[in-house]
Scaffold this motif. Structure first.
Motif, PDB file in Angstrom:
ATOM      1  N   ARG A  67      -0.520  -4.206  -1.183  1.00  0.00           N
ATOM      2  CA  ARG A  67      -0.726  -4.054  -2.623  1.00  0.00           C
ATOM      3  C   ARG A  67      -2.205  -3.928  -2.958  1.00  0.00           C
ATOM      4  N   ALA A  68      -2.506  -3.081  -3.952  1.00  0.00           N
ATOM      5  CA  ALA A  68      -3.883  -2.968  -4.468  1.00  0.00           C
ATOM      6  C   ALA A  68      -3.802  -2.690  -5.959  1.00  0.00           C
ATOM      7  N   GLY A  69      -4.848  -3.081  -6.680  1.00  0.00           N
ATOM      8  CA  GLY A  69      -4.882  -2.860  -8.129  1.00  0.00           C
ATOM      9  C   GLY A  69      -4.209  -3.998  -8.865  1.00  0.00           C
ATOM     10  N   SER A  70      -4.462  -4.050 -10.179  1.00  0.00           N
ATOM     11  CA  SER A  70      -3.891  -5.160 -10.950  1.00  0.00           C
ATOM     12  C   SER A  70      -3.328  -4.668 -12.286  1.00  0.00           C
ATOM     13  N   GLY A  71      -3.026  -3.383 -12.370  1.00  0.00           N
ATOM     14  CA  GLY A  71      -2.477  -2.833 -13.601  1.00  0.00           C
ATOM     15  C   GLY A  71      -1.051  -3.290 -13.837  1.00  0.00           C
ATOM     16  N   THR A  72      -0.584  -3.107 -15.065  1.00  0.00           N
ATOM     17  CA  THR A  72       0.757  -3.605 -15.414  1.00  0.00           C
ATOM     18  C   THR A  72       1.869  -2.671 -14.936  1.00  0.00           C
ATOM     19  N   LEU A  73       1.529  -1.426 -14.620  1.00  0.00           N
ATOM     20  CA  LEU A  73       2.553  -0.517 -14.086  1.00  0.00           C
ATOM     21  C   LEU A  73       2.467  -0.539 -12.562  1.00  0.00           C
ATOM     22  N   ASN A  74       3.575  -0.948 -11.930  1.00  0.00           N
ATOM     23  CA  ASN A  74       3.592  -1.134 -10.476  1.00  0.00           C
ATOM     24  C   ASN A  74       4.421  -0.030  -9.822  1.00  0.00           C
ATOM     25  N   ILE A  75       3.741   0.862  -9.095  1.00  0.00           N
ATOM     26  CA  ILE A  75       4.451   1.978  -8.458  1.00  0.00           C
ATOM     27  C   ILE A  75       4.565   1.729  -6.960  1.00  0.00           C
ATOM     28  N   GLY A  76       5.762   1.904  -6.426  1.00  0.00           N
ATOM     29  CA  GLY A  76       6.005   1.727  -4.994  1.00  0.00           C
ATOM     30  C   GLY A  76       5.990   3.061  -4.255  1.00  0.00           C
ATOM     31  N   ILE A  77       5.287   3.070  -3.136  1.00  0.00           N
ATOM     32  CA  ILE A  77       5.286   4.259  -2.280  1.00  0.00           C
ATOM     33  C   ILE A  77       5.899   3.833  -0.949  1.00  0.00           C
ATOM     34  N   CYS A  78       6.991   4.498  -0.559  1.00  0.00           N
ATOM     35  CA  CYS A  78       7.723   4.083   0.639  1.00  0.00           C
ATOM     36  C   CYS A  78       7.195   4.797   1.872  1.00  0.00           C
ATOM     37  N   ALA A  79       6.975   4.030   2.929  1.00  0.00           N
ATOM     38  CA  ALA A  79       6.568   4.591   4.220  1.00  0.00           C
ATOM     39  C   ALA A  79       7.714   4.389   5.216  1.00  0.00           C
ATOM     40  N   GLU A  80       8.123   5.469   5.868  1.00  0.00           N
ATOM     41  CA  GLU A  80       9.085   5.388   6.980  1.00  0.00           C
ATOM     42  C   GLU A  80       8.332   5.721   8.252  1.00  0.00           C
ATOM     43  N   TYR A  81       8.744   5.137   9.388  1.00  0.00           N
ATOM     44  CA  TYR A  81       7.995   5.384  10.619  1.00  0.00           C
ATOM     45  C   TYR A  81       8.848   5.263  11.879  1.00  0.00           C
ATOM     46  N   ASP A  82      10.189   5.317  11.720  1.00  0.00           N
ATOM     47  CA  ASP A  82      11.029   5.262  12.919  1.00  0.00           C
ATOM     48  C   ASP A  82      11.293   6.669  13.450  1.00  0.00           C
ATOM     49  N   CYS A  83      11.683   6.717  14.740  1.00  0.00           N
ATOM     50  CA  CYS A  83      11.972   8.006  15.368  1.00  0.00           C
ATOM     51  C   CYS A  83      13.464   8.107  15.669  1.00  0.00           C
ATOM     52  N   LEU A  84      13.854   9.169  16.332  1.00  0.00           N
ATOM     53  CA  LEU A  84      15.250   9.391  16.725  1.00  0.00           C
ATOM     54  C   LEU A  84      15.393   9.174  18.236  1.00  0.00           C
ATOM     55  N   PRO A  85      16.537   8.632  18.683  1.00  0.00           N
ATOM     56  CA  PRO A  85      16.704   8.421  20.125  1.00  0.00           C
ATOM     57  C   PRO A  85      16.600   9.754  20.883  1.00  0.00           C
ATOM     58  N   GLY A  86      15.764   9.779  21.889  1.00  0.00           N
ATOM     59  CA  GLY A  86      15.720  10.938  22.791  1.00  0.00           C
ATOM     60  C   GLY A  86      14.854  12.101  22.347  1.00  0.00           C
ATOM     61  N   ILE A  87      14.633  12.267  21.020  1.00  0.00           N
ATOM     62  CA  ILE A  87      13.875  13.443  20.572  1.00  0.00           C
ATOM     63  C   ILE A  87      12.658  13.066  19.725  1.00  0.00           C
TER      64      ILE A  87
END
Ligand SMILES: [Zn+2]
Ligand SMILES: [Zn+2]
Length: 387
Positions: A67-87
């Motif tokens: 988290r960063a910032g202290s404003g009243t509007l809180n926006i979430g940014i999603c990070a994915e980082y998994d891979c697929l088996p074998g490829i």
């Protein structure tokens, strides 16, 4: 300097490091819930940039929140980082992860100026198909206090509102009885035959389901030797429908096909999973419009894609987030055709110059969308009032 220029300047100063981060994650693919390196690297990048970082949240070792910032509007940014088996990174989650960090860094630079809190949610195991990172994190409170969420996902071409459908993964186990397949076949109970009967029933069922439904799977254990009657077999299947409601109608019909295999052969059936399905994606129109304009400003328009606009694509647990709060999930093109997601050829495309450009454009378009949401007083009020 205006807020968007400030965000851009911050992103540019981080660009090379983010591309290196994307390539590093790509070079060390990790399966869902095992993304130790990727989650560590992402947390380190965010901590270095001044974010307060909590690792291993929601009893998930590779989940995190920053988290960063202290404003009243809180926006979430999603990070994915998994891979697929074998490829490996054949779904380009290395690009998702690095663009999420890039967007967060850029937006954080001007967060207090525009009244924003920027939250990165590290969401493991998007590819598992059931009880995935975002679903468990939603249940366990990681998204509490966030007013809207976004992410970008690599694809062969840019698409603002892909038709993302509901999905449910489950495992099938049949237990029969082993015997000599030639000398004493009458003493065996064939668990592989159970799978054959079930798959035949599924093939016939396909005539009578909606054209937007999907049934697909793999046999993970088909027996151990041709001269031993298989006593134990397993499979994994995914069923999909346009919505969770339609999926609930399809599920018992598919289950009956697996029951038919048990009935015909005398095997015992066990079904596991399928209890926490992925929801359809509900794209938030106003957020998507902001994102579209920002993407166009960066020279990345959304062309008319004809039938692709209405044709079902894949599924994602971002759908579950989108049913809880305003969300967007634009597909960002990496110019990979004829290679498409979940092919080894697509994995190779996820570290090209086009992929790096997608990372940069996606990050900036998201950061600018955060700024637009924060500065539009009507939108800010609407988003905050939802809580
Ligand atoms: Zn995928
Ligand atoms: Zn993916």
């Amino acid at each position: 300097m205006d807020a968007k220029s400030g965000a851009r300047e911050r992103f540019e100063s981080a660009r090379d490091g983010l591309i290196e981060l994307s390539h590093r994650i790509h070079a060390h693919p990790e399966l869902g819930f095992e993304e130790e390196k990727a989650s560590s690297w992402l947390c380190e990048s965010l901590a270095e940039a001044g974010f307060s970082v909590q690792r291993g949240i929601c009893e998930l070792p590779t989940a995190f929140i920053a988290r960063a910032g202290s404003g009243t509007l809180n926006i979430g940014i999603c990070a994915e980082y998994d891979c697929l088996p074998g490829i490996g990174h054949a779904c380009g989650h290395n690009i998702i992860a690095a663009s999420a960090v890039g967007a967060a860094l850029a937006a954080a630079k001007v967060a207090d100026e525009v009244g924003l809190t920027v939250t990165v949610i590290g969401t493991p195991a998007e590819e598992v198909g059931n009880a995935s990172g975002k679903i468990l994190e939603l249940e366990r409170g990681a998204f509490d206090g966030i007013h809207a969420a976004m992410m970008v996902h690599p694809a062969p071409f840019d698409m603002l509102r892909a038709k993302i459908i509901a999905a449910s993964m489950f495992e099938i186990h049949y237990t029969g009885k082993a015997s000599h397949a030639s000398a004493f076949p009458e003493l065996g109970v064939n668990a592989a035959d159970a799978l054959t009967v079930a798959q035949t029933a599924l093939g016939l069922l396909r005539q009578h389901i909606r054209p937007t439904d999907r049934i697909h799977g793999i046999v993970t254990n088909g027996g151990s030797a041709p001269n031993v009657v298989p006593a134990s077999t397993s499979a994994k299947f995914i069923i999909r429908s346009e919505t969770l409601d339609q999926l609930a109608e399809l599920r018992p019909r598919v289950h009956r096909c697996f029951e038919s295999g048990a009935l015909a052969t005398g095997s015992k059936l066990q079904l596991a999973g399928g209890d926490k399905p992925y929801a359809e994606m509900r794209h938030h129109d106003a957020m998507a419009d902001f994102y579209r304009r920002n993407s166009e400003t960066l020279g990345r328009p959304f062309p008319n894609l004809g039938e692709w606009e209405t044709r079902p694509t894949g599924s994602t647990d971002m759908g579950n987030v989108s049913l809880v709060m305003p969300s967007i999930h634009p597909m960002i093109g990496i110019n990979s055709l004829p290679a498409v997601n979940h092919q080894p050829e697509f994995a190779a495309h996820c570290v090209t110059a086009d992929a790096d450009k997608a990372l940069a454009d996606g990050a900036l378009a998201m950061a600018w969308t955060c700024i637009d949401l924060a500065k539009d007083s009507e939108m800010r009020k609407r988003l905050i009032a939802r809580q």
